[in-house]
Every structure is written in C-alpha cells, then in structure tokens.
Design a protein around this motif. Structure first.
Motif, PDB file in Angstrom:
ATOM      1  N   GLY A  19       0.826  -1.193   0.000  1.00 33.77           N
ATOM      2  CA  GLY A  19       0.000   0.000   0.000  1.00 33.77           C
ATOM      3  C   GLY A  19       0.862   1.245   0.000  1.00 33.77           C
ATOM      4  O   GLY A  19       2.000   1.222   0.460  1.00 33.77           O
ATOM      5  N   ASN A  20       0.330   2.318  -0.563  1.00 30.96           N
ATOM      6  CA  ASN A  20       1.034   3.592  -0.491  1.00 30.96           C
ATOM      7  C   ASN A  20       0.015   4.709  -0.558  1.00 30.96           C
ATOM      8  O   ASN A  20      -1.092   4.541  -1.058  1.00 30.96           O
ATOM      9  N   SER A  21       0.381   5.834   0.006  1.00 34.71           N
ATOM     10  CA  SER A  21      -0.504   6.986  -0.015  1.00 34.71           C
ATOM     11  C   SER A  21       0.324   8.259  -0.030  1.00 34.71           C
ATOM     12  O   SER A  21       1.509   8.251   0.292  1.00 34.71           O
ATOM     13  N   LEU A  22      -0.322   9.323  -0.432  1.00 34.06           N
ATOM     14  CA  LEU A  22       0.301  10.638  -0.427  1.00 34.06           C
ATOM     15  C   LEU A  22      -0.528  11.524   0.489  1.00 34.06           C
ATOM     16  O   LEU A  22      -1.719  11.734   0.255  1.00 34.06           O
ATOM     17  N   GLU A  23       0.092  12.007   1.554  1.00 29.12           N
ATOM     18  CA  GLU A  23      -0.609  12.829   2.540  1.00 29.12           C
ATOM     19  C   GLU A  23      -0.724  14.276   2.051  1.00 29.12           C
ATOM     20  O   GLU A  23       0.000  14.698   1.149  1.00 29.12           O
ATOM     21  N   LYS A  24      -1.618  15.040   2.647  1.00 27.47           N
ATOM     22  CA  LYS A  24      -1.810  16.448   2.276  1.00 27.47           C
ATOM     23  C   LYS A  24      -0.527  17.258   2.415  1.00 27.47           C
ATOM     24  O   LYS A  24      -0.296  18.193   1.678  1.00 27.47           O
ATOM     25  N   SER A  25       0.276  16.895   3.382  1.00 29.47           N
ATOM     26  CA  SER A  25       1.516  17.633   3.643  1.00 29.47           C
ATOM     27  C   SER A  25       2.613  17.314   2.634  1.00 29.47           C
ATOM     28  O   SER A  25       3.710  17.853   2.716  1.00 29.47           O
ATOM     29  N   GLY A  26       2.328  16.438   1.674  1.00 21.58           N
ATOM     30  CA  GLY A  26       3.334  16.062   0.684  1.00 21.58           C
ATOM     31  C   GLY A  26       4.135  14.838   1.082  1.00 21.58           C
ATOM     32  O   GLY A  26       5.030  14.420   0.353  1.00 21.58           O
TER      33      GLY A  26
END
Length: 71
Positions: A19-26
């Motif tokens: 799994g991977n994600s990109l947070e709002k903070s970059g």
C-alpha cells in the motif's frame, strides 16, 4: 538502517509496497505486511496482519518507521 533513504532505495531493498498513499503535507507513506493475513487471499479484504509503515518527508527521505501490530 533505512532512515534517510529515498523511495527509490526502499523500492530496491523491499520491493513494491502493498500500500502507499500521499498525505496532504506532501509526505509519502509505504506499507509492507510483515505477517501472513487475509491480504494474501483477497486483496480487497482489509487485513489485520502486522505491517510496517515507512514515512517519507517532502524531500523524499525516510524520517519515520512505525510497526503496527493489529492482531
């Protein structure tokens, strides 16, 4: 040690994350299961298997590693 490595280095060492994600903070977050669970039988089922989360900062360096023991 994994701290300070970039995402390309992590991919070379550990392979593609489950799994991977990109947070709002970059920040980028990769997750790797470290225990067999329901994710091995059906990718669409939420697994409670233990996993490791690797967080990258905005400069693409590992700054935090967290183990989640969900069982």
């Amino acid at each position: 040690m994994l701290m300070g490595l970039n995402h390309t280095d992590i991919l070379a060492l550990l392979g593609k994350p489950e799994g991977n994600s990109l947070e709002k903070s970059g920040e980028r977050v990769y997750s790797y299961f470290i225990q067999k669970g329901t994710q091995c039988e059906n990718e669409k089922v939420l697994s409670k298997a233990s996993k490791v989360l690797i967080r990258f900062d905005a400069l693409d360096r590992v700054y935090k590693i967290k183990f989640e023991n969900n069982i």
